[in-house]
Design an enzyme around this catalytic site. Sequence first.
Site, mmCIF file in Angstrom:
data_model
loop_
_atom_site.group_PDB
_atom_site.id
_atom_site.type_symbol
_atom_site.label_atom_id
_atom_site.label_comp_id
_atom_site.label_asym_id
_atom_site.label_seq_id
_atom_site.Cartn_x
_atom_site.Cartn_y
_atom_site.Cartn_z
ATOM 1 N N GLY A 97 0.774 -1.239 0.000
ATOM 2 C CA GLY A 97 0.000 0.000 0.000
ATOM 3 C C GLY A 97 0.798 1.279 0.000
ATOM 4 N N ASP A 131 -3.865 -4.869 -18.269
ATOM 5 C CA ASP A 131 -2.846 -3.857 -18.617
ATOM 6 C C ASP A 131 -3.003 -3.311 -20.038
ATOM 7 O OD1 ASP A 131 -0.250 -5.647 -16.766
ATOM 8 O OD2 ASP A 131 -1.797 -4.220 -16.114
ATOM 9 N N ASN A 155 -5.203 2.203 -13.276
ATOM 10 C CA ASN A 155 -4.231 1.246 -12.725
ATOM 11 C C ASN A 155 -2.842 1.853 -12.825
ATOM 12 O OD1 ASN A 155 -3.383 -1.324 -11.636
ATOM 13 N ND2 ASN A 155 -2.568 -1.798 -13.671
ATOM 14 N N ASN A 173 1.470 3.030 -2.634
ATOM 15 C CA ASN A 173 0.725 3.918 -3.544
ATOM 16 C C ASN A 173 -0.527 4.460 -2.846
ATOM 17 O OD1 ASN A 173 1.840 4.152 -6.449
ATOM 18 N ND2 ASN A 173 2.171 2.019 -5.915
ATOM 19 N N HIS A 199 1.147 0.659 -13.100
ATOM 20 C CA HIS A 199 1.947 -0.542 -13.410
ATOM 21 C C HIS A 199 3.426 -0.162 -13.383
ATOM 22 C CE1 HIS A 199 2.757 -4.525 -15.035
ATOM 23 N NE2 HIS A 199 3.631 -3.940 -15.845
ATOM 24 N N LEU A 206 -4.283 -7.285 -7.100
ATOM 25 C CA LEU A 206 -3.867 -8.431 -7.918
ATOM 26 C C LEU A 206 -5.042 -9.287 -8.365
ATOM 27 C CD1 LEU A 206 -0.591 -9.398 -6.035
ATOM 28 C CD2 LEU A 206 -0.897 -8.011 -8.103
ATOM 29 N N LYS A 207 -6.186 -8.640 -8.616
ATOM 30 C CA LYS A 207 -7.336 -9.364 -9.160
ATOM 31 C C LYS A 207 -7.813 -8.632 -10.407
ATOM 32 C CE LYS A 207 -11.090 -11.055 -7.487
ATOM 33 N NZ LYS A 207 -12.395 -11.022 -6.823
ATOM 34 N N GLU A 211 6.176 5.996 -9.457
ATOM 35 C CA GLU A 211 4.759 5.608 -9.389
ATOM 36 C C GLU A 211 3.970 6.566 -8.509
ATOM 37 O OE1 GLU A 211 3.955 1.492 -8.510
ATOM 38 O OE2 GLU A 211 5.973 0.958 -9.162
ATOM 39 N N ILE A 255 -10.517 -6.954 -12.691
ATOM 40 C CA ILE A 255 -11.797 -6.290 -12.443
ATOM 41 C C ILE A 255 -12.807 -6.788 -13.472
ATOM 42 C CG2 ILE A 255 -13.020 -4.063 -12.491
ATOM 43 C CD1 ILE A 255 -11.296 -4.215 -10.089
HETATM 44 C C1 GRF Z 1 3.315 -1.305 -7.390
HETATM 45 O O1 GRF Z 1 4.588 -1.568 -7.956
HETATM 46 C C2 GRF Z 1 2.301 -1.143 -8.486
HETATM 47 O O2 GRF Z 1 2.850 -0.588 -9.655
HETATM 48 C C3 GRF Z 1 1.906 -2.563 -8.772
HETATM 49 O O3 GRF Z 1 1.881 -3.200 -7.503
HETATM 50 C C4 GRF Z 1 2.786 -2.515 -6.644
HETATM 51 C C5 GRF Z 1 2.019 -2.107 -5.418
HETATM 52 O O4 GRF Z 1 2.898 -1.531 -4.510
HETATM 53 N N1 GRF Z 1 0.621 -2.612 -9.437
HETATM 54 P P1 GRF Z 1 2.271 -0.862 -3.187
HETATM 55 O O5 GRF Z 1 1.393 -1.915 -2.552
HETATM 56 O O6 GRF Z 1 1.463 0.339 -3.626
HETATM 57 O O7 GRF Z 1 3.468 -0.479 -2.369
#
Ligand code: GRF
Length: 188
Positions: free
Chosen positions: A15, A144, A101, A17, A103, A84-85, A173, A87
């Site tokens: 988490g 993606d 999203n 992000n 990535h 990681l699912k 990110e 949608i």
């Molecule tokens: C990030 O690298 C994001 O790009 C990918 O999963 C990771 C999540 O990282 N989809 P965090 O849980 O936000 O630290």
Amino acid sequence: MNRKKTLAVFISGGGTNLQAIIDACESGGLPASIGIVISNRSDAYGLKRAEAHHIEALVSNDDEEINGILQEKAVDLIILAGYLKVIGEPLLSNYKDRIINIHPSLIPAFSGKGYYGIKVHQAVLDRGVQITGATTHLVNAELDEGRILKQEALRVAEIDTAESLQQRVLEIEHRILIETIQDMIGGI
Ligand code: GRF
């Protein structure tokens, strides 16, 4: 003055992000608030981040249940932040062009099935590419594949490991995710 927009953030892991979004909302950098955090995993550390900031969270694998709470909270925009699912419906239709999203590569490189988390950065090193980075994109039914919104690149260093590269890409990110949300909520 537009009303403050309501966000839903979907997570499965650490988490960082999500934390970047929390910080931006609290600092006023984002004219938005997080109405709900959704996770498919009860052990996601991101849930502790939500709790620490008194943000409601739901752990669920049921798209109908998730859709119900999004309607209840009048969510304007969904952000997948390490979710990681895939949608599915009814979310894809109810939130067409309103699901973002993040990535950790320059899509289309190192994206799609099997490319997530540290695996992306290990694949970058194994292939020996000299440039990588991060991408935000709209979410559609294909993994993606949605319209690319923002990308930022960085040069892979000789001394990089998958872990060091992951940390450097995460910094990108966090920045482009907030910029993307700012652009999107301006348009809703
Ligand atoms: C990030 O690298 C994001 O790009 C990918 O999963 C990771 C999540 O990282 N989809 P965090 O849980 O936000 O630290």
